[in-house]
Design an enzyme around this catalytic site. Structure first.
Site, short mmCIF file in Angstrom:
data_model
loop_
_atom_site.label_atom_id
_atom_site.label_comp_id
_atom_site.label_asym_id
_atom_site.label_seq_id
_atom_site.Cartn_x
_atom_site.Cartn_y
_atom_site.Cartn_z
N HIS A 165 26.33 102.23 -119.32
CA HIS A 165 25.10 102.54 -118.35
C HIS A 165 23.76 102.97 -119.10
O HIS A 165 23.82 103.42 -120.16
CB HIS A 165 25.41 103.42 -117.19
N CYS A 187 31.10 108.60 -120.96
CA CYS A 187 30.54 107.27 -121.04
C CYS A 187 29.79 106.81 -122.16
O CYS A 187 29.28 107.74 -123.04
CB CYS A 187 29.50 107.09 -119.66
#
Lengths: 179, 314
Positions: free
Chosen positions: B274, B290
Site C-alpha cells: 500500500h 505490510c
C-alpha cells in the site's frame, strides 16, 4: 423533465443494487466453505493434490477417505503456529492409533523454513506444500493457523479459525467419528 | 464292405453327370476381393469376411488406435447381385460393392479416439529461481479433426485390406500465451525493494524497481509466495486483530490514512502492498508486516498489477 430525473434515479438505484449484489456475491464465494462448516452443514472439503513438503511424492486429501482427518493450515513465519505446534505433535501421536489422520498444509511459505519448522517441533505426519496458497484460498483460509476436522467421508465437521486447544480438538474428533 | 464299394461306384457316375457348379473366371474380383475359381457360396463368404471383419488402424501422432470393423455392423447390400454378376463375367473385371454401416458407432469411435489422444494446451506461468521470477511459455495442444477422421475411416471401410488412416491434428491454442502473461513481483526484505518483472519478447525483464518499507523486527513481513487477491482505491483502514492495534479506530480515506490511496491485499489476511503518507519510512523495516510504498509509486503499481499477480517475498 421531472419524469426524466425520476427515471434516471430509478436506473441509478437499480445499478447500485446490482453492484452491491455482485460485491456481496463475490465476498460470499470466498468464504462460502468456512461459513458452511461453521453453520454445521457438513460441506465436503475441497479435494487437493499437492506436492509433499518433504519433496517426495504428493499429498492427496482423497487418500484419507475412511479416516477422520485433522487438517491443519500453517506457515513457518506464523507465531501462533509455533505456539500450537507442540500440541499438534503430541495429539497426533495420541490419536494416530485410532484411525485418525493428521495432515498439514504449509502455505505461502519458503520450503526450507517450513521443513526446519516441522523438524524442530517433531511434526511427523504428512505435510503438503501449497506454494502460493491457492489451495488454501479455496478453503477460505485467510490466516494461520486454521484447522478443519473432517469425517470419514471427507465432510468438514468443525473449523478452528485460530490455534486449537486439546480438549476442543478431541471433542471435534469424537464428533467426526460419530458423524 | 462289398455293399459299400457298390454304393460308391453307383454314385460316382451320377455326380459326374450333374452340371459342375459355376465358378468365377480368372481376374474377377468383387470389391477388390479376388474370387477367381470360387463358387457362389465361396465368393459370398470371402467378400463378407473381407468387409465385415478386421480393423481400421488409426495413427494419431505417435499413438495408434484401432476401429474394430465388426462393431460397425457393416453390411454389403448388393452382395447377392454382386456374386451373381461376378459369376456371369467371362473376362477379368471388378464388381463394385455397396456398403452400409452403423454411423452412430463410427461417430462414437472417432470421438473416443479424440478424447484419448487430445493434448490440452497449457497456460504461460511464472516459476521462481530463488528470488527471480522466470516466465515459462505456454504449450499449445492438439485435437483430432473429427469430421475428417470420420470421412477417412469410412473410405477405409470400402477397402478390403490394409485399412489405415493417419488422423489430421488441429492445433489448440493456449488461453494464456507468454506475451499476455501479467507481471510478477519480488519483494526483498533486506534490500527494502519491490521489483516488478514483465515479459518482453518472450523473455523476463525487470520493469520497475521501487524502494519500500517492510515489517519491523517484532512484526516481520512473512517470507514466501503470495498472490494479490484484492485491489482497493482510497481504502479505509481498519485496525487488524493484533495487540498493537487494540483500541484504534477505523480511519476513512484521506490525507492521514495509513494505507495512502491504494491497497493491494495479499492472500494472507492483513498483509498487503500500500501507499504510505510516511514517506520517510521507505527504505526501513518500520511497518507492522505490510509493504509500504511512496503514494505515487503505489498508484503506478496499482495500475500495472491485477488480482492473481504473484508476489514472492524473500
Amino acid at each position: 423533465m421531472k419524469r426524466l430525473f425520476q427515471a434516471l434515479g430509478i436506473a441509478a438505484l437499480i445499478g447500485l443494487v446490482v453492484v452491491l449484489g455482485v460485491a456481496v456475491e463475490r465476498s460470499r464465494s470466498k468464504d462460502a466453505f468456512v461459513k458452511s462448516v461453521a453453520a454445521g452443514r457438513l460441506p465436503a472439503a475441497p479435494a487437493f493434490n499437492l506436492p509433499a513438503l518433504s519433496d517426495q511424492g504428493r499429498v492427496r486429501l482423497a487418500d484419507y477417505r475412511g479416516k477422520v482427518v485433522v487438517l491443519n493450515f500453517w506457515a513457518s513465519w506464523c507465531a501462533p503456529c509455533e505456539d500450537e505446534a507442540p500440541l499438534l505433535a503430541s495429539l497426533s501421536a495420541e490419536q494416530q492409533k485410532d484411525g485418525v489422520a493428521f495432515v498439514g498444509v504449509d502455505a505461502n511459505d519458503v520450503v526450507g523454513d517450513a521443513r526446519s519448522f516441522a523438524r524442530r517441533f517433531g511434526l511427523s505426519y504428512p505435510m503438503a506444500h501449497d506454494a502460493d496458497g491457492s489451495e488454501k484460498d479455496r478453503f477460505g483460509v485467510t490466516g494461520f493457523p486454521e484447522t478443519f476436522v473432517l469425517d470419514r467421508t471427507g465432510r468438514a465437521v468443525q473449523w478452528f479459525p485460530g490455534p486449537i486447544d486439546a480438549d476442543s480438538l478431541r471433542a471435534a474428533i469424537r464428533k467426526a467419528e460419530n458423524a | 464292405m462289398a455293399a459299400l464299394a457298390l454304393t460308391l461306384t453307383a454314385f460316382a457316375p451320377l455326380a459326374q453327370a450333374a452340371d459342375p457348379e459355376p465358378v468365377a473366371v480368372a481376374g474377377v474380383t468383387i470389391g477388390g476381393v479376388d474370387v477367381a475359381g470360387m463358387t457362389g457360396a465361396q465368393a459370398t463368404a470371402a467378400v463378407t469376411t473381407a468387409y465385415t471383419s478386421g480393423l481400421v488402424r488409426v495413427h494419431v501422432g505417435k499413438r495408434n488406435f484401432r476401429v474394430v470393423v465388426k462393431r460397425l455392423n457393416v453390411r454389403i447390400t448388393n452382395l447377392t447381385q454382386a456374386v451373381t454378376a461376378a459369376l456371369a463375367m467371362t473376362a477379368p473385371g471388378d464388381v463394385h460393392v455397396v456398403l452400409t454401416y452403423d454411423r452412430p458407432t463410427l461417430i462414437r469411435s472417432v470421438n473416443a479416439i479424440d478424447t484419448a489422444s487430445r493434448v490440452k494446451p497449457t497456460k504461460a506461468r511464472w516459476t521462481w529461481r530463488g528470488r527471480r521470477p522466470v516466465a515459462i511459455a505456454e504449450k499449445s495442444g492438439s485435437t483430432v479433426d473429427r469430421a475428417k477422421l470420420r470421412t477417412d475411416v469410412t473410405a477405409e471401410l470400402h477397402k478390403p485390406t490394409g485399412r489405415q488412416v493417419t488422423a489430421t491434428l488441429l492445433k489448440l491454442r493456449s488461453s494464456l500465451p507468454i506475451s499476455k502473461l501479467p507481471p510478477a513481483i519480488t519483494i526483498s526484505r533486506n534490500d527494502h525493494t519491490l521489483k516488478l518483472y514483465r515479459v518482453s519478447h518472450r523473455k523476463t525483464v525487470l520493469w520497475r524497481r521501487f524502494g519500500v518499507a517492510v515489517g519491523q523486527s517484532a512484526f516481520p513481513t512473512p517470507r514466501g509466495l503470495f498472490r494479490i487477491i484484492e485491489k482497493q482505491r482510497n481504502p479505509w483502514w481498519f485496525p487488524p486483530d493484533s495487540p498493537w492495534a487494540k483500541g484504534l479506530k477505523p480511519i476513512p480515506p484521506g490525507p492521514g490514512n495509513p494505507l495512502g490511496t491504494r491497497w493491494m491485499g495479499l492472500n494472507v489476511s492483513g498483509v498487503g502492498i500500500h501507499g504510505t503518507p510516511d514517506a520517510a519510512s521507505i527504505g526501513y523495516s518500520a511497518s507492522h508486516g505490510c509493504i509500504r510504498m511512496r503514494i505515487p509509486d503505489a498508484e503506478w503499481l496499482f495500475k500495472h498489477v491485477r488480482v492473481g499477480t504473484p508476489v514472492k517475498i524473500v
